[in-house]
Enzyme design. Structure first.
Site, PDB file in Angstrom:
ATOM      1  N   GLU A  27       0.835  -1.213   0.000  1.00  0.00           N
ATOM      2  CA  GLU A  27       0.000   0.000   0.000  1.00  0.00           C
ATOM      3  C   GLU A  27       0.871   1.265   0.000  1.00  0.00           C
ATOM      4  OE1 GLU A  27      -1.217   1.926   3.293  1.00  0.00           O
ATOM      5  OE2 GLU A  27      -0.810   0.349   4.767  1.00  0.00           O
ATOM      6  N   LYS A 159      -4.013  -1.333  14.169  1.00  0.00           N
ATOM      7  CA  LYS A 159      -3.169  -0.339  14.844  1.00  0.00           C
ATOM      8  C   LYS A 159      -3.606  -0.160  16.290  1.00  0.00           C
ATOM      9  CE  LYS A 159      -3.467   2.379  11.464  1.00  0.00           C
ATOM     10  NZ  LYS A 159      -3.647   1.902  10.145  1.00  0.00           N
TER      11      LYS A 159
END
Ligand code: PSU
Ligand code: MN
Length: 301
Positions: A27, A159
């Site tokens: 990404e 995250k």
């Protein structure tokens, strides 16, 4: 022209896919908005080199002048890393980016959308988005994309700035298979532990490939998350992590930072407050995940 085929796939990636060779999607939001300069460019190029050394072809994905670009030149990676005009493009922005000919970095959600349509089966990233903490239900577009796109996504969990128990429950509800690579516990990005269990532990790329083959045979539409913990020597100590995370979240709240700015803000504040410890962990886990993804892609090919 661009309306009929918005994809621009590099020759190297096209050939590798046609020959059934291993390809790993990468990404670009992490390059443009997740890491500071000049480490972002160095890391982006190193991730490609790691994938190559491990015997696979890297396919970094971004939007360039509205084209959904798969496999970038070094100059294009540099542009994503260094330009101030790179938007953060999630799924909702894809049509806008195409129509308005934007330059943009792709999140986990939009990278998956593009990679899957390009025929790529394996994708490596750092940490996925998920359910944010706080009372507003801010849920990353990464989650519904994982529920509807059958790819292998190699990451270090969600995250740590997120509500991890809520994120884990979401994955279960929507049928995303959660594997632990050499671990029983879902990693928490900068940290190897979360207190949350994965669906199954796997210990080799071949084992991951077998699960992927079974999932394909069942024609399941969701992703398989292969979670890999941050390497031991780069893990951020729990006490430090708790301190800098709490401070970053408070600060974001006071400054009214939300939406697509929230994740980049929290990551950069934590890095400043931890003396770079979270940044080192982020880079170490990205590199490790690229290596694991390449080995999984090879086992699939
Ligand atoms: N992993 C990292 N750094 C990042 C991201 C992931 O190590 O910056 C990015 C990914 O692109 C992910 C995005 O899709 O953060 C999630 O953003 P949001 O929470 O706004 O959906
Ligand atoms: Mn969000």
């Amino acid at each position: 022209m661009s309306e009929s085929n918005p994809f621009r796939i590099s020759r190297e990636v096209t050939e590798a896919l046609a020959e059934g060779r291993a390809v790993v999607a990468l990404e670009s939001t992490v390059i443009a908005h997740g890491l500071p300069r000049p480490l972002n460019l160095e890391t982006a190029l190193r991730l490609e080199a790691i994938v190559r050394e491990a015997g696979a072809v890297p396919a970094t994905i971004a939007i360039l002048e509205g084209m959904l670009s798969v496999g970038l030149t070094e100059a294009e990676v540099r542009h994503i890393a260094e330009s101030d005009r790179i938007k953060k493009i999630s799924r909702r922005d894809l049509a806008l980016a195409l129509a308005e000919k934007w330059d943009g970095a792709t999140t986990v959600a939009s990278t998956m959308w593009i990679a899957h349509r390009a025929g790529i089966r394996v994708f490596a990233t750092g940490g996925i988005g998920g359910c944010h903490r706080g009372s507003l239900p801010d849920v990353s577009a990464d989650l519904p994309e994982l529920a509807s796109t059958p790819m292998l996504v190699v990451c270090s969990g969600a995250k740590v700035v997120l509500d991890l128990p809520a994120t884990r429950e979401w994955l279960e509800t929507y049928g995303v298979t959660l594997l632990g690579y050499g671990v029983e516990e879902m990693p928490a990005f900068y940290s190897r532990t979360s207190g949350l269990m994965v669906d199954a532990r796997v210990d080799s790329p071949e084992e991951v490939a077998r699960v992927a083959a079974a999932q394909r045979a069942l024609k399941m539409e969701g992703a398989i998350l292969v979670t890999v913990p941050v390497p031991v020597d780069a893990e951020v100590p729990a006490a430090l992590l708790e301190e800098v995370l709490g401070a970053a979240i408070d600060e974001a709240e006071r400054a009214g930072i939300k939406g697509r700015e929230l994740t980049p803000f929290l990551l950069s504040r934590m890095s400043e407050q931890s003396g770079g410890a979270t940044l080192r962990a982020n880079i170490a886990l990205l590199e490790n995940n690229a290596r694991v993804a390449a080995s999984v892609a090879r086992a699939l090919s």
